[in-house]
Design a protein around this motif. Structure first.
Motif, PDB file in Angstrom:
ATOM      1  N   PRO A 172       0.908  -1.225   0.041  1.00  0.00           N
ATOM      2  CA  PRO A 172      -0.146   0.040  -0.065  1.00  0.00           C
ATOM      3  C   PRO A 172       0.855   1.206  -0.056  1.00  0.00           C
ATOM      4  O   PRO A 172       2.125   1.048   0.621  1.00  0.00           O
ATOM      5  CB  PRO A 172      -0.754  -0.174   1.201  1.00  0.00           C
ATOM      6  N   HIS A 173       0.206   2.521  -0.492  1.00  0.00           N
ATOM      7  CA  HIS A 173       1.189   3.627  -0.552  1.00  0.00           C
ATOM      8  C   HIS A 173       1.645   4.181   0.507  1.00  0.00           C
ATOM      9  O   HIS A 173       2.797   4.648   0.826  1.00  0.00           O
ATOM     10  CB  HIS A 173       0.092   4.733  -1.227  1.00  0.00           C
ATOM     11  N   GLU A 174       0.719   4.079   1.684  1.00  0.00           N
ATOM     12  CA  GLU A 174       1.071   4.543   3.086  1.00  0.00           C
ATOM     13  C   GLU A 174       2.104   3.745   3.534  1.00  0.00           C
ATOM     14  O   GLU A 174       3.030   4.144   4.154  1.00  0.00           O
ATOM     15  CB  GLU A 174      -0.229   4.356   4.076  1.00  0.00           C
ATOM     16  N   LEU A 175       2.340   2.492   3.417  1.00  0.00           N
ATOM     17  CA  LEU A 175       3.364   1.506   3.908  1.00  0.00           C
ATOM     18  C   LEU A 175       4.552   1.815   3.275  1.00  0.00           C
ATOM     19  O   LEU A 175       5.618   1.998   3.679  1.00  0.00           O
ATOM     20  CB  LEU A 175       2.981   0.188   3.792  1.00  0.00           C
ATOM     21  N   ARG A 176       4.553   2.060   1.999  1.00  0.00           N
ATOM     22  CA  ARG A 176       5.557   2.500   1.118  1.00  0.00           C
ATOM     23  C   ARG A 176       6.130   3.503   1.677  1.00  0.00           C
ATOM     24  O   ARG A 176       7.300   3.992   1.932  1.00  0.00           O
ATOM     25  CB  ARG A 176       5.400   2.623  -0.564  1.00  0.00           C
ATOM     26  N   ASP A 177       5.298   4.749   1.803  1.00  0.00           N
ATOM     27  CA  ASP A 177       5.548   5.949   2.596  1.00  0.00           C
ATOM     28  C   ASP A 177       6.443   6.023   3.847  1.00  0.00           C
ATOM     29  O   ASP A 177       7.506   6.601   3.957  1.00  0.00           O
ATOM     30  CB  ASP A 177       4.500   6.931   2.639  1.00  0.00           C
ATOM     31  N   ARG A 178       5.977   5.044   4.537  1.00  0.00           N
ATOM     32  CA  ARG A 178       6.598   4.727   5.937  1.00  0.00           C
ATOM     33  C   ARG A 178       8.050   4.405   5.848  1.00  0.00           C
ATOM     34  O   ARG A 178       8.912   4.450   6.449  1.00  0.00           O
ATOM     35  CB  ARG A 178       5.632   3.977   6.783  1.00  0.00           C
ATOM     36  N   VAL A 179       8.130   3.437   4.654  1.00  0.00           N
ATOM     37  CA  VAL A 179       9.365   2.654   4.567  1.00  0.00           C
ATOM     38  C   VAL A 179      10.355   3.701   4.229  1.00  0.00           C
ATOM     39  O   VAL A 179      11.553   3.847   4.482  1.00  0.00           O
ATOM     40  CB  VAL A 179       9.320   1.607   3.595  1.00  0.00           C
ATOM     41  N   MET A 180       9.977   4.631   3.177  1.00  0.00           N
ATOM     42  CA  MET A 180      10.773   5.759   2.533  1.00  0.00           C
ATOM     43  C   MET A 180      11.229   6.666   3.672  1.00  0.00           C
ATOM     44  O   MET A 180      12.384   7.090   3.687  1.00  0.00           O
ATOM     45  CB  MET A 180      10.156   6.345   1.537  1.00  0.00           C
ATOM     46  N   GLU A 181      10.429   6.997   4.618  1.00  0.00           N
ATOM     47  CA  GLU A 181      10.511   7.964   5.757  1.00  0.00           C
ATOM     48  C   GLU A 181      11.602   7.290   6.729  1.00  0.00           C
ATOM     49  O   GLU A 181      12.704   7.929   6.987  1.00  0.00           O
ATOM     50  CB  GLU A 181       9.563   8.284   6.448  1.00  0.00           C
ATOM     51  N   ALA A 182      11.423   5.931   7.030  1.00  0.00           N
ATOM     52  CA  ALA A 182      12.429   5.334   7.846  1.00  0.00           C
ATOM     53  C   ALA A 182      13.796   5.153   7.099  1.00  0.00           C
ATOM     54  O   ALA A 182      14.888   5.439   7.972  1.00  0.00           O
ATOM     55  CB  ALA A 182      11.711   4.018   8.202  1.00  0.00           C
ATOM     56  N   ALA A 183      13.906   4.902   5.891  1.00  0.00           N
ATOM     57  CA  ALA A 183      14.851   4.641   5.203  1.00  0.00           C
ATOM     58  C   ALA A 183      15.715   6.158   5.168  1.00  0.00           C
ATOM     59  O   ALA A 183      16.839   6.198   5.619  1.00  0.00           O
ATOM     60  CB  ALA A 183      14.713   4.428   3.625  1.00  0.00           C
ATOM     61  N   GLN A 184      15.065   7.256   4.974  1.00  0.00           N
ATOM     62  CA  GLN A 184      15.777   8.551   4.942  1.00  0.00           C
ATOM     63  C   GLN A 184      16.388   8.657   6.504  1.00  0.00           C
ATOM     64  O   GLN A 184      17.427   9.176   6.735  1.00  0.00           O
ATOM     65  CB  GLN A 184      14.651   9.487   4.564  1.00  0.00           C
ATOM     66  N   ALA A 185      15.488   8.604   7.487  1.00  0.00           N
ATOM     67  CA  ALA A 185      15.745   8.910   8.581  1.00  0.00           C
ATOM     68  C   ALA A 185      17.157   8.169   9.135  1.00  0.00           C
ATOM     69  O   ALA A 185      18.027   8.416   9.924  1.00  0.00           O
ATOM     70  CB  ALA A 185      14.773   8.648   9.822  1.00  0.00           C
ATOM     71  N   ASN A 186      16.993   6.897   8.681  1.00  0.00           N
ATOM     72  CA  ASN A 186      18.256   6.031   8.940  1.00  0.00           C
ATOM     73  C   ASN A 186      19.422   6.151   7.991  1.00  0.00           C
ATOM     74  O   ASN A 186      20.492   5.346   8.103  1.00  0.00           O
ATOM     75  CB  ASN A 186      17.719   4.259   9.239  1.00  0.00           C
ATOM     76  N   LYS A 187      19.264   7.032   7.327  1.00  0.00           N
ATOM     77  CA  LYS A 187      20.207   7.191   6.104  1.00  0.00           C
ATOM     78  C   LYS A 187      20.744   6.094   5.294  1.00  0.00           C
ATOM     79  O   LYS A 187      21.743   5.523   5.330  1.00  0.00           O
ATOM     80  CB  LYS A 187      21.455   7.946   6.834  1.00  0.00           C
ATOM     81  N   ARG A 188      19.910   5.308   4.884  1.00  0.00           N
ATOM     82  CA  ARG A 188      20.027   4.191   3.898  1.00  0.00           C
ATOM     83  C   ARG A 188      18.885   4.000   3.029  1.00  0.00           C
ATOM     84  O   ARG A 188      18.012   4.815   2.964  1.00  0.00           O
ATOM     85  CB  ARG A 188      20.193   2.774   4.856  1.00  0.00           C
TER      86      ARG A 188
END
Length: 99
Positions: free
Chosen positions: A13-29
């Motif tokens: 789902p788009h919402e989960l994808r957005d959460r993954v992208m935000e977490a990836a950015q926050a974790n610098k990966r």
């Protein structure tokens, strides 16, 4: 991981994808690295204490961590806060002496 590793197409789902992208950015990966880290963590040895999983889940959900942490962690957090207050006090005194 290399480009020769097998690919795995996945619909999410788009919402989960957005959460993954935000977490990836926050974790610098990358998003892939973020997903792999989370997937590997979900397969971690279940004989270990589950506190890290609980903390991670509560942090992601936005719940108040302090109210659910074991007493030992709360005490350690309080001790660190006290030490930080002392360091800040010393820092302020040193700044005042320089002025």
């Amino acid at each position: 991981m290399s480009r020769t590793d097998p690919q795995f197409n996945l619909r999410i789902p788009h919402e989960l994808r957005d959460r993954v992208m935000e977490a990836a950015q926050a974790n610098k990966r990358s998003a892939t690295a973020e997903i792999l880290a989370r997937l590997e963590a979900s397969f971690a040895d279940t004989s270990e204490p589950r506190i890290t999983t609980r903390i991670r889940r509560e942090a992601l959900s936005g719940e108040d961590l302090e109210s659910s942490l074991p007493l030992q962690l709360i005490k350690a957090t309080d001790a660190l806060r006290k030490q930080l207050a002392v360091v800040e006090e010393i820092s302020e005194k040193l700044k005042a002496e320089k002025e």
